[in-house]
Motif scaffolding. Structure first.
Motif, PDB file in Angstrom:
ATOM      1  N   ILE A   1      -7.471  -1.775  15.850  1.00  0.00           N
ATOM      2  CA  ILE A   1      -7.124  -1.812  14.431  1.00  0.00           C
ATOM      3  C   ILE A   1      -6.210  -3.007  14.179  1.00  0.00           C
ATOM      4  CG2 ILE A   1      -6.113  -0.492  12.518  1.00  0.00           C
ATOM      5  CD1 ILE A   1      -6.493   2.008  14.445  1.00  0.00           C
ATOM      6  N   VAL A   2      -6.592  -3.855  13.241  1.00  0.00           N
ATOM      7  CA  VAL A   2      -5.765  -5.028  12.928  1.00  0.00           C
ATOM      8  C   VAL A   2      -5.439  -5.028  11.434  1.00  0.00           C
ATOM      9  CG1 VAL A   2      -6.749  -6.403  14.810  1.00  0.00           C
ATOM     10  CG2 VAL A   2      -7.761  -6.548  12.550  1.00  0.00           C
ATOM     11  N   ASP A   3      -4.319  -5.671  11.105  1.00  0.00           N
ATOM     12  CA  ASP A   3      -3.901  -5.693   9.698  1.00  0.00           C
ATOM     13  C   ASP A   3      -4.508  -6.904   8.979  1.00  0.00           C
ATOM     14  OD1 ASP A   3      -2.424  -7.896  10.429  1.00  0.00           O
ATOM     15  OD2 ASP A   3      -0.472  -6.908  10.301  1.00  0.00           O
ATOM     16  N   ARG A   4      -4.082  -7.104   7.747  1.00  0.00           N
ATOM     17  CA  ARG A   4      -4.683  -8.176   6.929  1.00  0.00           C
ATOM     18  C   ARG A   4      -4.428  -9.564   7.510  1.00  0.00           C
ATOM     19  NH1 ARG A   4      -3.288  -4.495   2.644  1.00  0.00           N
ATOM     20  NH2 ARG A   4      -5.150  -4.017   1.408  1.00  0.00           N
ATOM     21  N   GLU A   5      -3.356  -9.684   8.276  1.00  0.00           N
ATOM     22  CA  GLU A   5      -3.035 -10.978   8.895  1.00  0.00           C
ATOM     23  C   GLU A   5      -3.700 -11.131  10.262  1.00  0.00           C
ATOM     24  OE1 GLU A   5      -0.393  -9.170   7.335  1.00  0.00           O
ATOM     25  OE2 GLU A   5      -0.957 -10.438   5.630  1.00  0.00           O
TER      26      GLU A   5
ATOM     27  N   ARG B   1      -3.163  -9.173  12.827  1.00  0.00           N
ATOM     28  CA  ARG B   1      -2.324  -8.696  13.926  1.00  0.00           C
ATOM     29  C   ARG B   1      -2.778  -7.312  14.372  1.00  0.00           C
ATOM     30  NH1 ARG B   1       2.423 -10.651  10.555  1.00  0.00           N
ATOM     31  NH2 ARG B   1       1.929  -8.751   9.451  1.00  0.00           N
ATOM     32  N   ARG B   2      -2.767  -7.103  15.668  1.00  0.00           N
ATOM     33  CA  ARG B   2      -3.124  -5.782  16.183  1.00  0.00           C
ATOM     34  C   ARG B   2      -2.034  -4.790  15.807  1.00  0.00           C
ATOM     35  NH1 ARG B   2      -2.582  -6.032  21.831  1.00  0.00           N
ATOM     36  NH2 ARG B   2      -0.726  -4.763  21.707  1.00  0.00           N
ATOM     37  N   VAL B   3      -2.432  -3.662  15.207  1.00  0.00           N
ATOM     38  CA  VAL B   3      -1.438  -2.658  14.812  1.00  0.00           C
ATOM     39  C   VAL B   3      -1.696  -1.309  15.475  1.00  0.00           C
ATOM     40  CG1 VAL B   3      -0.864  -3.728  12.607  1.00  0.00           C
ATOM     41  CG2 VAL B   3      -2.775  -2.111  12.728  1.00  0.00           C
ATOM     42  N   GLY B   4      -2.827  -1.186  16.169  1.00  0.00           N
ATOM     43  CA  GLY B   4      -3.075   0.086  16.836  1.00  0.00           C
ATOM     44  C   GLY B   4      -4.391   0.076  17.585  1.00  0.00           C
TER      45      GLY B   4
END
Ligand code: SF4
Length: 146
Positions: free
Chosen positions: A86-90, A92-95
């Protein structure tokens, strides 16, 4: 990852030579001292189909642990043993979702979303569950890589 890694040789003292069937590379791994009991459980036949021979899963895949975490192959260090990334809008891995349903969150926002929206799902079919979860994550602005 069982489709990727195969144990080639058991060297004793909880050390193994394994083969990455895609790249042809061999790696030496060793069961982490604190996970020997988990690996013994795997050896008793409690392995998931197509899973890496070192991946311990329990509680309906809610618990997932790499039993060779300290010596895992470099490719595992780079991409992790996860089902969903799971990555965010930028970007970056967030989970990561490991096993089938276990989340390793890296931000409180994702953890909160998971607690409020995903844990409350009562879907027994894993395929349906994954599609529903991916939809929730995308709606919340995340990108999911499988
Ligand atoms: S991270 Fe560990 S359990 Fe996952 S594929 Fe690599 S060695 Fe196997």
């Amino acid at each position: 990852m069982g489709l990727v890694y195969r144990i080639v040789e058991e060297k004793g003292n909880h050390e193994f030579l394994i083969l990455n069937k895609y790249t042809g590379e061999n790696y030496e791994v060793r069961i982490d001292p604190d996970k020997i009991h988990l690996f013994e459980h795997l050896r008793d036949g409690h392995t998931a189909p197509e899973a890496c021979p070192f991946l311990y899963l329990a509680n309906g895949d809610e618990v997932a642990s790499c039993t060779v975490h300290l010596s895992r192959p470099d490719v595992c260090r780079e991409v992790f043993c996860c089902h969903l990334l799971i990555v965010d809008r930028e970007g970056r891995r967030v989970g990561r979702v490991m096993g089938t349903r276990h989340l390793c969150p890296e931000t409180p926002q994702l953890e909160e979303l998971w607690e409020n929206r995903v844990r409350t799902l009562h879907l027994s079919d894993d395929t349906i569950w994954v599609e529903k979860v991916v939809g929730i994550l995308i709606d919340a602005g995340y990108t999911v890589r499988r």
